[in-house]
Design a protein around this motif. Sequence first.
Motif, PDB file in Angstrom:
ATOM      1  N   VAL A   1      -2.224  -1.790 -11.313  1.00 49.10           N
ATOM      2  CA  VAL A   1      -2.527  -1.507  -9.912  1.00 49.10           C
ATOM      3  C   VAL A   1      -3.836  -2.206  -9.546  1.00 49.10           C
ATOM      4  N   SER A   2      -3.883  -2.785  -8.354  1.00 50.50           N
ATOM      5  CA  SER A   2      -5.054  -3.550  -7.939  1.00 50.50           C
ATOM      6  C   SER A   2      -6.206  -2.677  -7.465  1.00 50.50           C
ATOM      7  N   GLU A   3      -5.921  -1.577  -6.788  1.00 53.84           N
ATOM      8  CA  GLU A   3      -6.975  -0.719  -6.253  1.00 53.84           C
ATOM      9  C   GLU A   3      -6.428   0.686  -6.070  1.00 53.84           C
ATOM     10  N   TYR A   4      -7.312   1.670  -6.196  1.00 49.65           N
ATOM     11  CA  TYR A   4      -6.938   3.072  -5.996  1.00 49.65           C
ATOM     12  C   TYR A   4      -7.908   3.689  -5.003  1.00 49.65           C
ATOM     13  N   LEU A   5      -7.378   4.322  -3.956  1.00 46.96           N
ATOM     14  CA  LEU A   5      -8.172   4.961  -2.915  1.00 46.96           C
ATOM     15  C   LEU A   5      -7.781   6.425  -2.832  1.00 46.96           C
ATOM     16  N   VAL A   6      -8.714   7.251  -2.392  1.00 44.42           N
ATOM     17  CA  VAL A   6      -8.504   8.686  -2.284  1.00 44.42           C
ATOM     18  C   VAL A   6      -8.363   9.061  -0.818  1.00 44.42           C
TER      19      VAL A   6
ATOM     20  N   THR B   1      -5.986  12.710  -6.037  1.00 43.68           N
ATOM     21  CA  THR B   1      -6.809  13.097  -7.174  1.00 43.68           C
ATOM     22  C   THR B   1      -7.979  12.136  -7.312  1.00 43.68           C
ATOM     23  N   ASN B   2      -9.171  12.679  -7.374  1.00 40.23           N
ATOM     24  CA  ASN B   2     -10.392  11.886  -7.442  1.00 40.23           C
ATOM     25  C   ASN B   2     -10.935  11.963  -8.865  1.00 40.23           C
ATOM     26  N   ASP B   3     -10.490  11.054  -9.733  1.00 42.05           N
ATOM     27  CA  ASP B   3     -10.898  11.122 -11.127  1.00 42.05           C
ATOM     28  C   ASP B   3     -10.893   9.721 -11.730  1.00 42.05           C
ATOM     29  N   ILE B   4     -11.858   9.486 -12.596  1.00 42.17           N
ATOM     30  CA  ILE B   4     -11.992   8.154 -13.171  1.00 42.17           C
ATOM     31  C   ILE B   4     -10.913   7.860 -14.198  1.00 42.17           C
ATOM     32  N   LEU B   5     -10.409   8.889 -14.883  1.00 42.95           N
ATOM     33  CA  LEU B   5      -9.375   8.643 -15.889  1.00 42.95           C
ATOM     34  C   LEU B   5      -8.079   8.181 -15.238  1.00 42.95           C
ATOM     35  N   LEU B   6      -7.741   8.780 -14.111  1.00 41.07           N
ATOM     36  CA  LEU B   6      -6.559   8.317 -13.381  1.00 41.07           C
ATOM     37  C   LEU B   6      -6.773   6.891 -12.882  1.00 41.07           C
ATOM     38  N   PHE B   7      -7.966   6.588 -12.414  1.00 45.10           N
ATOM     39  CA  PHE B   7      -8.272   5.235 -11.947  1.00 45.10           C
ATOM     40  C   PHE B   7      -8.093   4.223 -13.076  1.00 45.10           C
ATOM     41  N   ARG B   8      -8.610   4.541 -14.261  1.00 48.82           N
ATOM     42  CA  ARG B   8      -8.483   3.614 -15.383  1.00 48.82           C
ATOM     43  C   ARG B   8      -7.029   3.432 -15.800  1.00 48.82           C
ATOM     44  N   GLU B   9      -6.265   4.505 -15.777  1.00 48.78           N
ATOM     45  CA  GLU B   9      -4.864   4.392 -16.179  1.00 48.78           C
ATOM     46  C   GLU B   9      -4.071   3.557 -15.178  1.00 48.78           C
ATOM     47  N   LEU B  10      -4.364   3.707 -13.888  1.00 47.01           N
ATOM     48  CA  LEU B  10      -3.690   2.883 -12.885  1.00 47.01           C
ATOM     49  C   LEU B  10      -4.086   1.415 -13.028  1.00 47.01           C
ATOM     50  N   MET B  11      -5.341   1.141 -13.332  1.00 47.49           N
ATOM     51  CA  MET B  11      -5.761  -0.243 -13.548  1.00 47.49           C
ATOM     52  C   MET B  11      -5.058  -0.828 -14.777  1.00 47.49           C
ATOM     53  N   ARG B  12      -4.885   0.002 -15.827  1.00 47.48           N
ATOM     54  CA  ARG B  12      -4.215  -0.467 -17.034  1.00 47.48           C
ATOM     55  C   ARG B  12      -2.744  -0.753 -16.768  1.00 47.48           C
ATOM     56  N   ARG B  13      -2.168  -0.082 -15.802  1.00 47.25           N
ATOM     57  CA  ARG B  13      -0.768  -0.318 -15.465  1.00 47.25           C
ATOM     58  C   ARG B  13      -0.595  -1.476 -14.493  1.00 47.25           C
TER      59      ARG B  13
ATOM     60  N   VAL C   1       0.867  -1.173   0.000  1.00 45.35           N
ATOM     61  CA  VAL C   1       0.000   0.000   0.000  1.00 45.35           C
ATOM     62  C   VAL C   1       0.905   1.224   0.000  1.00 45.35           C
ATOM     63  N   VAL C   2       0.858   2.008  -1.067  1.00 40.62           N
ATOM     64  CA  VAL C   2       1.722   3.185  -1.213  1.00 40.62           C
ATOM     65  C   VAL C   2       0.847   4.413  -1.350  1.00 40.62           C
ATOM     66  N   GLU C   3       1.332   5.521  -0.831  1.00 44.01           N
ATOM     67  CA  GLU C   3       0.613   6.788  -0.891  1.00 44.01           C
ATOM     68  C   GLU C   3       1.445   7.804  -1.647  1.00 44.01           C
ATOM     69  N   CYS C   4       0.803   8.530  -2.556  1.00 44.98           N
ATOM     70  CA  CYS C   4       1.458   9.587  -3.320  1.00 44.98           C
ATOM     71  C   CYS C   4       0.461  10.723  -3.487  1.00 44.98           C
ATOM     72  N   LEU C   5       0.774  11.878  -2.912  1.00 43.81           N
ATOM     73  CA  LEU C   5      -0.124  13.017  -2.934  1.00 43.81           C
ATOM     74  C   LEU C   5       0.259  14.031  -4.006  1.00 43.81           C
ATOM     75  N   LYS C   6       1.090  13.643  -4.952  1.00 45.83           N
ATOM     76  CA  LYS C   6       1.514  14.552  -6.012  1.00 45.83           C
ATOM     77  C   LYS C   6       0.494  14.530  -7.143  1.00 45.83           C
ATOM     78  N   ASN C   7       0.789  15.299  -8.212  1.00 49.44           N
ATOM     79  CA  ASN C   7      -0.136  15.366  -9.326  1.00 49.44           C
ATOM     80  C   ASN C   7      -0.165  14.030 -10.065  1.00 49.44           C
ATOM     81  N   PRO C   8      -1.216  13.771 -10.844  1.00 49.41           N
ATOM     82  CA  PRO C   8      -1.362  12.461 -11.494  1.00 49.41           C
ATOM     83  C   PRO C   8      -0.193  12.084 -12.380  1.00 49.41           C
ATOM     84  N   GLN C   9       0.429  13.055 -13.065  1.00 49.24           N
ATOM     85  CA  GLN C   9       1.553  12.726 -13.933  1.00 49.24           C
ATOM     86  C   GLN C   9       2.720  12.162 -13.129  1.00 49.24           C
TER      87      GLN C   9
END
Length: 541
Positions: free
Chosen positions: A243-248, A229-241, A196-204
């Motif tokens: 990642v198992s789950e994304y939490l805000v 960042t609470n956005d579905i596009l970031l969620f989809r990109e993390l899933m494509r890479r 479980v890792v936390e990153c509070l920087k911008n999506p890029q």
Amino acid sequence: MSNAFAPRPFEDFEDDFDLEAGFTSAAGSTQQAEGLSESFDTPAFEAPFEPQSEPVRPPLQFTPPTGATPVSAQPAPTQPFSSERPLAETFEPEAIEAVAVEAPGSALVDFNPVGEITAEVTEAFSAPTPMGFDPVEVSVPRIAIHVFAERQDTLVAAERAGQDRRLSRATTQIRIGGVAAAVQAYQHEPTPPLIVVECLKNPQTLLHEVDQLAEVCDAGTKVVVVGATNDILLFRELMRRGVSEYLVAPLQPLQLISAIGGLFADPAQPFVGRSIAFVGARGGAGASAVAHNTAYAMSERIGANTVIVDYDLPFGTAGLDFNQDPLNGVADALTQPDRLDPVLLDRMMVRCTDKLSLFAAPATLDTDWDISQDAFEEVTSQIRGTAPFVVLDLPHLWSGWMRRTLVSADEVVVVATPDLASLRNAKNIIDLIKQGRPNDAPPRLVLNQVGMPGRPEIPAKEFGAALGIHPSLLIPFDPKTFGAAANNGQMIMDAGPKTKAAEAFQTLAQIVSRREIPLLAAPKPSGKGKSLFANLFKKKS
């Protein structure tokens, strides 16, 4: 390059980790958290945006709100994990929504409220998912979990989650530093089954750091990312890479437990019943009678399949109360927990009614019952897969398995009588349960034998005030009804269906099962008892 986050067996990583080795000083964590607010003012992306290609979609709320079903775990993709992909190729700047970061320590005053709020959150998270899986009520297997957090309240939430009963078999290690610390750590050590890792920087920047983490992760490692960042596009990109789950952020302990439970759910055993433990504050408080009558009300009035497990091996009364003469039952299960399967469990149980089964105790002193803690845990876990509700009738004694059973039960009911000894013992039990279950609602309190003639009693209001818990139910003293039911092997609802005690057990059954008694159709009026002039007036009208 193969996908570093692809699924794989996690039994190879059952190493013991030092829980305290991952913590640093509070001053160090404060210094790291102070420099996080600058990342939220940075523009999310500099990639060109063409609004004609696709309309802007509203942000998706990844953290489940109260009363909603949590986001189910997404399977890891099968394509290779590649860090050479453009970082902002699928993002729209207008769709990114930043979450403000509070000052370190400011959220700790009202962090993780308990009482009514905890009960509401627990009930919200216990709503069944579309797959029939309840992530909060399922324990996580024996795995190692590493948490790399940046926010101070995320560290506290991860620590409270690691102490939860649902993660009791997992080994949790918490560190400070986010994704960068995880990348540095796993260059010299193998990765655990879950990170479980936390990153509070911008999506890029978040995607770039996730790509770096993928290069040092072993195949099969599951990764949960906590971002701002609470956005579905970031969620989809993390899933494509991968990642198992994304939490805000900010996180709550139950939210993290729910996400972890969803990742390690066993699809072969999706059904797990709810365990309700009844324990007496003192000998003779009537905890067994309350447990048996409540289970009977759950099965007969509510219509839910229920199993009673009598863990008082030498002096259990479940067989007597239901007028049954079973074999060893639960004793056989405890002596051979490794051989248990659904077929064997069905043979050991006694069918009292169509919806009520009994695991009776042998109630004999011929054997010195020396059962291990793991055996009790394994048998309880196996029985929970046979019925929606499992009522545990616990004896009035204290041991290691009693402590573990009380802490791990989904619901605990403490039965006491309104006297000083019960008050002292009930306070000790309730304090212990609250300490071992920080993320659960407090146990239920039932006052039994209220109104005994000639006995000085502590008023129910003062009794609850001393414990900090208002009694959920008061059962009046009725020796005639209870004595007749015990001697005839009946339940109170059969021996005295119109008594106050019968109504009390039906109420308690609704409380612990969280279900209502189904309404019966009103009987049609018969022709008997009608007035002689009824037909005359009917024809006249």
